[in-house]
Structure formats: structure tokens, C-alpha cells
Design an enzyme around this catalytic site. Structure first.
Site, mmCIF file in Angstrom:
data_model
loop_
_atom_site.group_PDB
_atom_site.id
_atom_site.type_symbol
_atom_site.label_atom_id
_atom_site.label_comp_id
_atom_site.label_asym_id
_atom_site.label_seq_id
_atom_site.Cartn_x
_atom_site.Cartn_y
_atom_site.Cartn_z
ATOM 1 N N SER A 19 3.744 -1.869 10.240
ATOM 2 C CA SER A 19 5.211 -1.870 10.358
ATOM 3 C C SER A 19 5.858 -3.202 9.981
ATOM 4 O O SER A 19 6.880 -3.587 10.563
ATOM 5 C CB SER A 19 5.642 -1.431 11.764
ATOM 6 O OG SER A 19 5.230 -0.101 12.007
ATOM 7 N N GLU B 86 -4.885 -4.896 11.020
ATOM 8 C CA GLU B 86 -3.849 -3.877 11.185
ATOM 9 C C GLU B 86 -4.113 -3.097 12.470
ATOM 10 O O GLU B 86 -4.925 -2.154 12.470
ATOM 11 C CB GLU B 86 -3.890 -2.894 10.003
ATOM 12 C CG GLU B 86 -3.650 -3.534 8.661
ATOM 13 C CD GLU B 86 -3.176 -2.499 7.642
ATOM 14 O OE1 GLU B 86 -2.068 -2.644 7.149
ATOM 15 O OE2 GLU B 86 -3.914 -1.536 7.387
ATOM 16 N N LYS C 149 0.048 4.227 -0.159
ATOM 17 C CA LYS C 149 -0.628 5.400 0.423
ATOM 18 C C LYS C 149 -0.458 6.599 -0.536
ATOM 19 O O LYS C 149 -0.391 6.399 -1.750
ATOM 20 C CB LYS C 149 -0.115 5.676 1.829
ATOM 21 C CG LYS C 149 -0.175 4.409 2.702
ATOM 22 C CD LYS C 149 -0.017 4.644 4.154
ATOM 23 C CE LYS C 149 -0.126 3.302 4.876
ATOM 24 N NZ LYS C 149 -0.103 3.442 6.322
ATOM 25 N N ASN D 38 0.855 -1.185 0.000
ATOM 26 C CA ASN D 38 0.000 0.000 0.000
ATOM 27 C C ASN D 38 0.898 1.246 0.000
ATOM 28 O O ASN D 38 1.486 1.579 1.020
ATOM 29 C CB ASN D 38 -0.884 -0.053 1.267
ATOM 30 C CG ASN D 38 -1.710 1.204 1.464
ATOM 31 O OD1 ASN D 38 -1.824 2.032 0.562
ATOM 32 N ND2 ASN D 38 -2.291 1.346 2.649
ATOM 33 N N GLY E 256 2.731 2.481 10.704
ATOM 34 C CA GLY E 256 3.652 3.594 10.481
ATOM 35 C C GLY E 256 4.421 4.011 11.722
ATOM 36 O O GLY E 256 5.076 5.047 11.732
ATOM 37 N N GLU F 215 -6.796 4.639 8.183
ATOM 38 C CA GLU F 215 -6.657 6.059 7.831
ATOM 39 C C GLU F 215 -7.957 6.581 7.206
ATOM 40 O O GLU F 215 -8.329 7.734 7.399
ATOM 41 C CB GLU F 215 -5.446 6.255 6.891
ATOM 42 C CG GLU F 215 -4.141 6.097 7.672
ATOM 43 C CD GLU F 215 -2.966 5.562 6.886
ATOM 44 O OE1 GLU F 215 -2.975 5.614 5.643
ATOM 45 O OE2 GLU F 215 -2.024 5.063 7.535
ATOM 46 N N HIS G 148 -9.566 0.919 5.531
ATOM 47 C CA HIS G 148 -8.239 1.159 6.112
ATOM 48 C C HIS G 148 -8.406 2.143 7.280
ATOM 49 O O HIS G 148 -9.235 3.057 7.216
ATOM 50 C CB HIS G 148 -7.296 1.736 5.047
ATOM 51 C CG HIS G 148 -5.884 1.801 5.526
ATOM 52 N ND1 HIS G 148 -5.438 2.809 6.345
ATOM 53 C CD2 HIS G 148 -4.833 0.963 5.352
ATOM 54 C CE1 HIS G 148 -4.161 2.592 6.638
ATOM 55 N NE2 HIS G 148 -3.769 1.472 6.051
#
Ligand code: PGA
Length: 259
Positions: A219, A174, A11, A9, A180, A104, A102
Site C-alpha cells: 500500500s 512486504e 500484477k 508491479n 492491497g 501472492e 511474492h
């Protein structure tokens, strides 16, 4: 045996020159590691929507067997929805799937369970697969709510779909606190949640629970991938930051293929 999947991904990263360099380097790493030997491994790239045509062209030129997916999709079919990308558009540009839910998207762009169901249905009705992301925040984990949160995210989508529709679903666990941040869930923490997710799916269908692909994300890198892939309910990875480095991403794919 479930298939293995490693998805990168990107992003909101990359650009035209990045795409070309990326695929060239990835091809060299692919050849060096003989990634083609892993017939049960699917490698997926998930670029920003505007770069999909260029990634598609570069993949075709390279001759590599890489799948494409979207990072997001509109909840609507077509029409006056400025700024949106429809499921049909993703399909037109050879995407076989899209991420949905996701963290985010959930936390920054207001993707509620209701929106996530609409996006899921758009993908399914246009013949695309769905990579549904699930995960708890640090606060929720510290309060002992991790399983409840993940169960509720998952059940809301499973409850809205027929069993046949669920067969086009894969899942990505996740934990938000690992995305991240450089903090990965331990292989045991990840395995325990993946096994829990499979138990939740088994309430819908035992057979589906056995078959559904569950990726771990947060990560993941070349150094921690092997231990994660050694867990029995982890079928691959959804990789963010490390997928921007084509040689490292290829090594993660290699670890999955070997597992
Ligand atoms: P990360 O992102 O690997 O950079 O933690 C994973 C993701 O958000 O999909």
C-alpha cells in the site's frame, strides 16, 4: 550509499492500449518532475509477461531510462513446461531481473522456499538479478512471529547461494497484511523490520548487509512514500496498486529521488 529503486508491479492488470497510454503519461510526469536528475534512482516496471514486449517497445520509443523485470519465472531452464516463462526469455526481452517469492505466488500458487530457491538459481545462472520478496501474514504478526517468518524465508535463500550470487539479490519486505489493503506498516514498523533483515544478512556478510537494497512494499502511495523513504534502511519501494496510475507512480519515484 546504496542505490534507490522504485519498482511498479502491475500484477495481472493492463492490456495493449493501457501500455501505450501509461508510458505517454509517465513520460509527461517524468519531464514535469525532472526525474532524470536523480542519477542514483532506478525505476523498474514489472508488467505481466505477455505485455513485456510492448512495454519494452514503448519505453524504447519514449527514450526514458526505465528498467524492466518479470513478476515470476519458471523454476526450469526450458522444455515441456506448459504455461511457463523461462529466465532466458525474460532476458531476451531486456528484463534485468524478476520478482521471486511474492506473497501472492507463495499463498496462491504454491511457491515454497524450495521452489523459490530453484527460481532464484534459474535467474542467477542466466545473468539476471533477483528481487526476493519477504513478509509475514497478519496472524503471524499478531502471534509475535513476524521476525521469525521473515528470517526463515530469507535464510533459506541466503543459505542456498554463494556470497557472489548474493550480490545479485535485492530484497522487498512486504507484510502480507499491508498488500492491497490500504494499511501500510508505520515507517517505524517498516524500519525496524528492514534493520532486522540487514542484521540477518550480516550473518552471511557484513559488507553484503551494508550494500543490499531493501525495498518496502504494501500500500505504498504518493501520500505515504516520503515518510517511508525517510527511514535509513528503506532503499525504495515495490509498488502495486499505485503503480497502475502513471502520474502517482512518477510522484513516488520523485519522493524516492529526493530522499
Ligand atoms: P500494493 O501491492 O502496493 O497494491 O499493496 C504491493 C505488492 O504486492 O507488490
Amino acid at each position: 550509499m546504496r542505490p534507490k529503486v522504485v519498482a511498479g508491479n502491475w500484477k495481472m492488470n493492463g492490456g495493449l492500449s493501457f501500455v501505450q497510454d501509461y508510458i505517454e503519461t509517465f513520460k509527461s510526469s517524468w519531464e514535469a518532475l525532472s526525474l532524470g536528475q536523480y542519477s542514483d534512482l532506478s525505476i523498474v516496471l514489472i508488467p505481466p509477461a505477455i505485455l513485456i514486449p510492448d512495454v519494452k517497445a514503448s519505453i524504447e520509443q519514449s527514450g526514458l531510462n526505465i528498467l524492466l523485470a518479470g513478476q515470476n519465472v519458471s523454476a526450469y531452464e526450458s522444455g515441456a513446461y506448459t504455461g511457463e516463462t523461462s529466465a532466458l526469455m525474460l532476458k531476451d526481452f531486456s528484463c534485468s531481473a524478476s520478482l521471486v517469492g511474492h506473497s501472492e505466488r507463495r499463498s496462491l500458487f504454491g511457491d515454497t522456499d524450495e521452489v523459490i530457491i530453484k527460481k532464484t538459481k534459474q535467474l542467477l545462472s542466466n545473468g539476471l538479478e533477483v528481487m526476493l520478496c519477504l513478509g509475514e501474514s497478519l496472524d503471524e504478526r499478531e502471534k509475535g512471529l513476524a521476525e521469525n517468518v521473515v528470517r526463515s524465508q530469507l535464510e533459506s535463500v541466503l543459505g542456498a547461494l554463494s556470497l557472489q550470487e548474493c550480490s545479485s539479490l535485492s530484497l522487498a519486505y512486504e507484510p502480507v497484511w499491508a498488500i492491497g489493503t490500504g494499511k501500510t506498516a508505520t515507517p517505524e514498523e517498516a524500519q525496524s523490520m528492514h534493520a532486522f533483515i540487514r542484521r540477518v544478512v550480516s550473518a552471511k556478510s557484513e559488507e553484503l548487509a551494508e550494500k543490499i537494497v531493501i525495498l518496502y512494499g504494501g500500500s505504498v502511495n504518493a501520500a505515504n512514500a516520503e515518510c517511508l523513504f525517510g527511514q535509513k534502511d528503506i532503499d525504495g519501494a515495490l509498488v502495486g496498486g499505485a503503480s497502475l496510475k502513471p502520474d502517482e507512480f512518477a510522484e513516488i519515484c520523485n519522493q524516492s529521488g529526493k530522499s
